[in-house]
Design an enzyme around this catalytic site. Structure first.
Site, PDB file in Angstrom:
ATOM      1  N   ASP A  65      -3.345  37.028  65.306  1.00  0.00           N
ATOM      2  CA  ASP A  65      -2.783  38.478  63.460  1.00  0.00           C
ATOM      3  C   ASP A  65      -3.951  37.798  62.795  1.00  0.00           C
ATOM      4  OD1 ASP A  65      -2.356  40.845  62.565  1.00  0.00           O
ATOM      5  OD2 ASP A  65      -0.414  39.693  62.466  1.00  0.00           O
TER       6      ASP A  65
ATOM      7  N   ASP B 203      -2.885  39.495  58.946  1.00  0.00           N
ATOM      8  CA  ASP B 203      -1.973  39.753  57.658  1.00  0.00           C
ATOM      9  C   ASP B 203      -0.688  39.218  58.111  1.00  0.00           C
ATOM     10  OD1 ASP B 203      -3.615  41.353  56.020  1.00  0.00           O
ATOM     11  OD2 ASP B 203      -3.311  43.080  57.809  1.00  0.00           O
TER      12      ASP B 203
END
Ligand code: BG6
Ligand code: MG
Length: 209
Positions: free
Chosen positions: A8, A10
């Site tokens: 991922d 952020d």
């Protein structure tokens, strides 16, 4: 060790939460809607439009689709202006070490992010062209907890979900990994999800999985 690692963006590779918060807060204040850090936590891993819906839960007004699209665009403009402050210094040293070590081991590395600003963020922190594949908010229809973004990433690196590990800081991401048939490693709040396979304290813990 896994053949592929799907990160991922952020909250895992870099910390843009503060910028998302500032941008949403500016919009919410303008619309006179209550918004705080706790509500912001619910936006982790959630797409831009779904995030807006969560913010509008506190509004007594009903908005049209056109108005909502304009609000999302307004927030994104503020957010992108804040992102311009980011430099390669915003790539944490332990993230850099982890990525380099996995690469040395010959693993495939990909991004699986809901963000439509992924490309810009990777450029800002000096990681453009680093990953073997980037799957993001621009190539999916369904956002996390749907597994689509991770399945696309696995396909792009040519690996089966069972041979890939998803690294996430959001519960929605761990849920997506589980639904897609992937193992997952969590950071922070993601570790509260009952399906997380490895609870990490720090990103370098990945090197001993
Ligand atoms: C996710 C963030 O990575 O991307 C969410 O955790 C954000 O908070 C989502 O809403 C969409 O981001 P963007 O950049 O497309 O507005
Ligand atoms: Mg995240």
């Amino acid at each position: 060790m896994y053949a592929g690692y799907i990160f991922d963006l952020d909250g895992v590779i870099c910390f843009t939460d503060q910028y998302h918060y500032q941008a949403w807060k500016k919009l919410a204040d303008r619309l006179d809607i209550y918004f705080d850090e706790e509500i912001n936590n619910r936006l982790r891993g959630v797409s831009r439009m779904d995030s807006l819906e969560i913010i509008l839960e506190r509004s007594c007004k009903v908005y049209t689709v056109e108005e909502k699209l304009a609000f999302a665009e307004e927030k994104n403009k503020i957010y992108k202006k804040l992102l311009r402050k980011m430099t390669p210094e915003d790539l944490p040293a332990d993230v850099k070490t982890t990525l380099m070590e996995l690469r040395k081991k010959g693993c495939k590395l990909a991004i699986g992010s809901s963000s439509k600003n992924t490309k810009m963020i990777l450029e800002r922190i000096g990681l453009n062209n680093f990953f073997d594949a980037v799957s993001d908010g621009t190539n999916i229809v369904n956002s996390k907890p749907d597994p689509e973004v991770f399945l696309k990433a696995a396909e792009l690196i040519g690996e089966n979900p069972k041979d890939c590990l998803i690294i996430e800081d959001a519960k929605a991401g761990i849920e997506g990994a589980f639904r897609g048939g992937f193992d997952s490693a969590g950071l922070g709040e993601a570790n509260e999800h009952p399906r997380v396979n490895y609870k990490m304290k720090k990103i370098t813990d990945l090197l001993s999985i």
